[in-house]
Design a protein around this motif. Sequence first.
Motif, PDB file in Angstrom:
ATOM      1  N   ALA A  57      28.123  43.516  43.733  1.00 40.17           N
ATOM      2  CA  ALA A  57      28.096  43.168  45.160  1.00 40.17           C
ATOM      3  C   ALA A  57      29.287  43.834  45.838  1.00 40.17           C
ATOM      4  O   ALA A  57      30.428  43.615  45.434  1.00 40.17           O
ATOM      5  N   GLY A  58      28.995  44.617  46.851  1.00 43.54           N
ATOM      6  CA  GLY A  58      30.075  45.371  47.486  1.00 43.54           C
ATOM      7  C   GLY A  58      30.861  44.554  48.509  1.00 43.54           C
ATOM      8  O   GLY A  58      31.835  45.039  49.070  1.00 43.54           O
ATOM      9  N   TYR A  59      30.460  43.311  48.733  1.00 46.26           N
ATOM     10  CA  TYR A  59      31.007  42.591  49.887  1.00 46.26           C
ATOM     11  C   TYR A  59      31.879  41.403  49.500  1.00 46.26           C
ATOM     12  O   TYR A  59      32.088  40.506  50.298  1.00 46.26           O
ATOM     13  N   ILE A  60      32.355  41.337  48.268  1.00 50.30           N
ATOM     14  CA  ILE A  60      33.282  40.249  47.927  1.00 50.30           C
ATOM     15  C   ILE A  60      34.606  40.856  47.448  1.00 50.30           C
ATOM     16  O   ILE A  60      34.613  41.959  46.904  1.00 50.30           O
ATOM     17  N   PRO A  61      35.711  40.142  47.649  1.00 51.82           N
ATOM     18  CA  PRO A  61      36.995  40.685  47.175  1.00 51.82           C
ATOM     19  C   PRO A  61      37.014  40.699  45.641  1.00 51.82           C
ATOM     20  O   PRO A  61      36.446  39.809  45.011  1.00 51.82           O
ATOM     21  N   LEU A  62      37.645  41.714  45.072  1.00 47.04           N
ATOM     22  CA  LEU A  62      37.720  41.783  43.606  1.00 47.04           C
ATOM     23  C   LEU A  62      39.152  41.555  43.117  1.00 47.04           C
ATOM     24  O   LEU A  62      39.437  41.630  41.924  1.00 47.04           O
ATOM     25  N   ASP A  63      40.046  41.271  44.076  1.00 44.56           N
ATOM     26  CA  ASP A  63      41.454  41.069  43.711  1.00 44.56           C
ATOM     27  C   ASP A  63      41.760  39.572  43.610  1.00 44.56           C
ATOM     28  O   ASP A  63      40.866  38.760  43.391  1.00 44.56           O
ATOM     29  N   GLU A  64      43.035  39.220  43.833  1.00 44.11           N
ATOM     30  CA  GLU A  64      43.424  37.811  43.654  1.00 44.11           C
ATOM     31  C   GLU A  64      42.762  36.876  44.673  1.00 44.11           C
ATOM     32  O   GLU A  64      42.869  35.659  44.552  1.00 44.11           O
ATOM     33  N   LYS A  65      42.069  37.443  45.666  1.00 48.16           N
ATOM     34  CA  LYS A  65      41.341  36.575  46.609  1.00 48.16           C
ATOM     35  C   LYS A  65      40.039  36.052  45.993  1.00 48.16           C
ATOM     36  O   LYS A  65      39.447  35.096  46.487  1.00 48.16           O
ATOM     37  N   ASN A  66      39.578  36.708  44.928  1.00 49.25           N
ATOM     38  CA  ASN A  66      38.342  36.241  44.294  1.00 49.25           C
ATOM     39  C   ASN A  66      38.607  34.941  43.526  1.00 49.25           C
ATOM     40  O   ASN A  66      39.587  34.834  42.791  1.00 49.25           O
ATOM     41  N   LEU A  67      37.741  33.966  43.726  1.00 46.38           N
ATOM     42  CA  LEU A  67      37.958  32.646  43.099  1.00 46.38           C
ATOM     43  C   LEU A  67      37.875  32.712  41.574  1.00 46.38           C
ATOM     44  O   LEU A  67      38.523  31.911  40.889  1.00 46.38           O
ATOM     45  N   ALA A  68      37.104  33.659  41.038  1.00 50.44           N
ATOM     46  CA  ALA A  68      37.062  33.808  39.572  1.00 50.44           C
ATOM     47  C   ALA A  68      38.413  34.328  39.072  1.00 50.44           C
ATOM     48  O   ALA A  68      38.923  33.895  38.032  1.00 50.44           O
ATOM     49  N   PHE A  69      39.006  35.240  39.825  1.00 48.80           N
ATOM     50  CA  PHE A  69      40.350  35.752  39.488  1.00 48.80           C
ATOM     51  C   PHE A  69      41.340  34.585  39.485  1.00 48.80           C
ATOM     52  O   PHE A  69      42.124  34.405  38.552  1.00 48.80           O
ATOM     53  N   GLN A  70      41.273  33.764  40.548  1.00 47.16           N
ATOM     54  CA  GLN A  70      42.228  32.643  40.658  1.00 47.16           C
ATOM     55  C   GLN A  70      42.053  31.648  39.509  1.00 47.16           C
ATOM     56  O   GLN A  70      43.033  31.107  38.988  1.00 47.16           O
ATOM     57  N   ALA A  71      40.795  31.437  39.102  1.00 47.40           N
ATOM     58  CA  ALA A  71      40.530  30.508  37.987  1.00 47.40           C
ATOM     59  C   ALA A  71      41.112  31.075  36.691  1.00 47.40           C
ATOM     60  O   ALA A  71      41.724  30.347  35.900  1.00 47.40           O
ATOM     61  N   ALA A  72      40.929  32.385  36.482  1.00 51.49           N
ATOM     62  CA  ALA A  72      41.449  33.014  35.254  1.00 51.49           C
ATOM     63  C   ALA A  72      42.980  32.942  35.234  1.00 51.49           C
ATOM     64  O   ALA A  72      43.591  32.615  34.210  1.00 51.49           O
ATOM     65  N   ARG A  73      43.592  33.220  36.392  1.00 48.20           N
ATOM     66  CA  ARG A  73      45.062  33.190  36.438  1.00 48.20           C
ATOM     67  C   ARG A  73      45.580  31.766  36.193  1.00 48.20           C
ATOM     68  O   ARG A  73      46.555  31.561  35.468  1.00 48.20           O
ATOM     69  N   LEU A  74      44.892  30.783  36.756  1.00 44.98           N
ATOM     70  CA  LEU A  74      45.323  29.390  36.588  1.00 44.98           C
ATOM     71  C   LEU A  74      45.282  28.982  35.114  1.00 44.98           C
ATOM     72  O   LEU A  74      46.229  28.400  34.580  1.00 44.98           O
ATOM     73  N   ILE A  75      44.211  29.338  34.444  1.00 43.49           N
ATOM     74  CA  ILE A  75      44.062  28.944  33.034  1.00 43.49           C
ATOM     75  C   ILE A  75      45.073  29.699  32.169  1.00 43.49           C
ATOM     76  O   ILE A  75      45.667  29.143  31.241  1.00 43.49           O
ATOM     77  N   LYS A  76      45.306  30.960  32.485  1.00 45.16           N
ATOM     78  CA  LYS A  76      46.288  31.754  31.717  1.00 45.16           C
ATOM     79  C   LYS A  76      47.684  31.160  31.870  1.00 45.16           C
ATOM     80  O   LYS A  76      48.422  30.988  30.891  1.00 45.16           O
ATOM     81  N   ASP A  77      48.046  30.826  33.127  1.00 49.97           N
ATOM     82  CA  ASP A  77      49.396  30.291  33.388  1.00 49.97           C
ATOM     83  C   ASP A  77      49.573  28.929  32.719  1.00 49.97           C
ATOM     84  O   ASP A  77      50.574  28.670  32.067  1.00 49.97           O
ATOM     85  N   ARG A  78      48.572  28.058  32.907  1.00 51.46           N
ATOM     86  CA  ARG A  78      48.708  26.666  32.455  1.00 51.46           C
ATOM     87  C   ARG A  78      48.711  26.556  30.935  1.00 51.46           C
ATOM     88  O   ARG A  78      49.350  25.680  30.361  1.00 51.46           O
ATOM     89  N   TYR A  79      47.982  27.462  30.254  1.00 54.50           N
ATOM     90  CA  TYR A  79      47.886  27.356  28.782  1.00 54.50           C
ATOM     91  C   TYR A  79      48.599  28.514  28.078  1.00 54.50           C
ATOM     92  O   TYR A  79      48.351  28.751  26.899  1.00 54.50           O
ATOM     93  N   ASN A  80      49.484  29.186  28.824  1.00 54.25           N
ATOM     94  CA  ASN A  80      50.303  30.272  28.271  1.00 54.25           C
ATOM     95  C   ASN A  80      49.488  31.278  27.462  1.00 54.25           C
ATOM     96  O   ASN A  80      49.820  31.590  26.319  1.00 54.25           O
ATOM     97  N   VAL A  81      48.410  31.765  28.048  1.00 55.35           N
ATOM     98  CA  VAL A  81      47.581  32.765  27.358  1.00 55.35           C
ATOM     99  C   VAL A  81      48.105  34.146  27.763  1.00 55.35           C
ATOM    100  O   VAL A  81      48.134  34.471  28.958  1.00 55.35           O
ATOM    101  N   SER A  82      48.512  34.939  26.790  1.00 59.20           N
ATOM    102  CA  SER A  82      49.063  36.258  27.146  1.00 59.20           C
ATOM    103  C   SER A  82      47.996  37.342  27.108  1.00 59.20           C
ATOM    104  O   SER A  82      48.239  38.482  27.507  1.00 59.20           O
ATOM    105  N   LYS A  83      46.783  36.998  26.627  1.00 58.36           N
ATOM    106  CA  LYS A  83      45.694  37.981  26.628  1.00 58.36           C
ATOM    107  C   LYS A  83      45.179  38.163  28.061  1.00 58.36           C
ATOM    108  O   LYS A  83      45.360  37.285  28.905  1.00 58.36           O
ATOM    109  N   GLY A  84      44.483  39.245  28.290  1.00 59.67           N
ATOM    110  CA  GLY A  84      43.867  39.458  29.596  1.00 59.67           C
ATOM    111  C   GLY A  84      42.365  39.230  29.523  1.00 59.67           C
ATOM    112  O   GLY A  84      41.820  38.915  28.461  1.00 59.67           O
ATOM    113  N   VAL A  85      41.701  39.391  30.662  1.00 61.47           N
ATOM    114  CA  VAL A  85      40.247  39.203  30.658  1.00 61.47           C
ATOM    115  C   VAL A  85      39.576  40.151  31.648  1.00 61.47           C
ATOM    116  O   VAL A  85      40.132  40.464  32.705  1.00 61.47           O
TER     117      VAL A  85
END
Length: 286
Positions: A57-85
């Motif tokens: 979809a060309g019409y949604i943000p793909l950066d930190e404004k994307n809610l999936a991005f924010q969810a991934a960052r939240l889980i990484k920060d809260r559970y100290n996951v150093s891997k990426g996704v």
Amino acid sequence: MKIYEKAPAKINLMLDVLHKREDGYHEVEMIMTMVDLADRLEMSTLPRDTIIISSQAGYIPLDEKNLAFQAARLIKDRYNVSKGVYIHLDKNIPVAAGLAGGSSDAAATLRGLNRLWELDIPVEELKALGAELGSDVPFCVTGGTALATGRGEKLTPLPNPPQCWVVLAKLPINVSTAEVYGRLRSSRITHHPSANTMIEAIESGSFSSVCEGLGNVLEDVTLQLHPEVAHLKEAMLKLGADGVLMSGSGPTVFGLVSKESKVSRIYNGLRGFCKEVYAVRLLTRG
Ligand code: ATP
């Protein structure tokens, strides 16, 4: 390893706003359920500590404004996951439509990363994480049908509503949820839909009572801003839908239909003037 998660759209069978709270949020009472129109997420681990989102979809943000991005960052920060996704979002739910597409993507990301990284986060904790991302995310974590109170994050599970078809139609107009809530004057609401009436309708399994109990106090605001949404509602009723309502703050309108034989008539009738029309089933559990 790749994992997949389905992120279904939600509709509100009823939505009432009780009052504005001191913290600026509105105290709401909503009955939400899910329909079989879904985004699909594919997730895989990256060795580098990074989050990459892609989408067709060309019409949604793909950066930190994307809610999936924010969810991934939240889980990484809260559970100290150093891997990426790497997350690919196959977007099917219309955006900014009142169908909680972004919230459902965020919830699917929380569920998916919990599995991918074997974090064993209990579901109540996933919901609490979701509440940090948005009011609709906790509901989207578990789905099903629920009464949502507070700012939408306090959930009481309900049984499945009677199974039916759901025709969804979205006009090409943008509705800002913030603007709709901003224009709503809760003291001036003349008719409050009743959560209890809808709960009784669901519990008794009466499709006609569910249709009668449909109500959304945000309709007054959105229909005033966009009278074409009212015309769409009328068209759906005329074409034979049993009950019609705007979902969330709109602009999507949905029609509940019990008989399969009526669905194609409604679908084809609406397609005449509305490009985005979907005919799906309720997503019942169990
Ligand atoms: P709600 O019913 O919860 O109010 P909505 O269906 O009205 O949600 P969304 O589709 O979630 O609205 O999109 C709202 C905004 O969020 C859009 O402006 C979009 O740019 C942004 N957004 C961020 N992440 C996503 C995502 N994963 N999918 C869709 N939109 C997203």
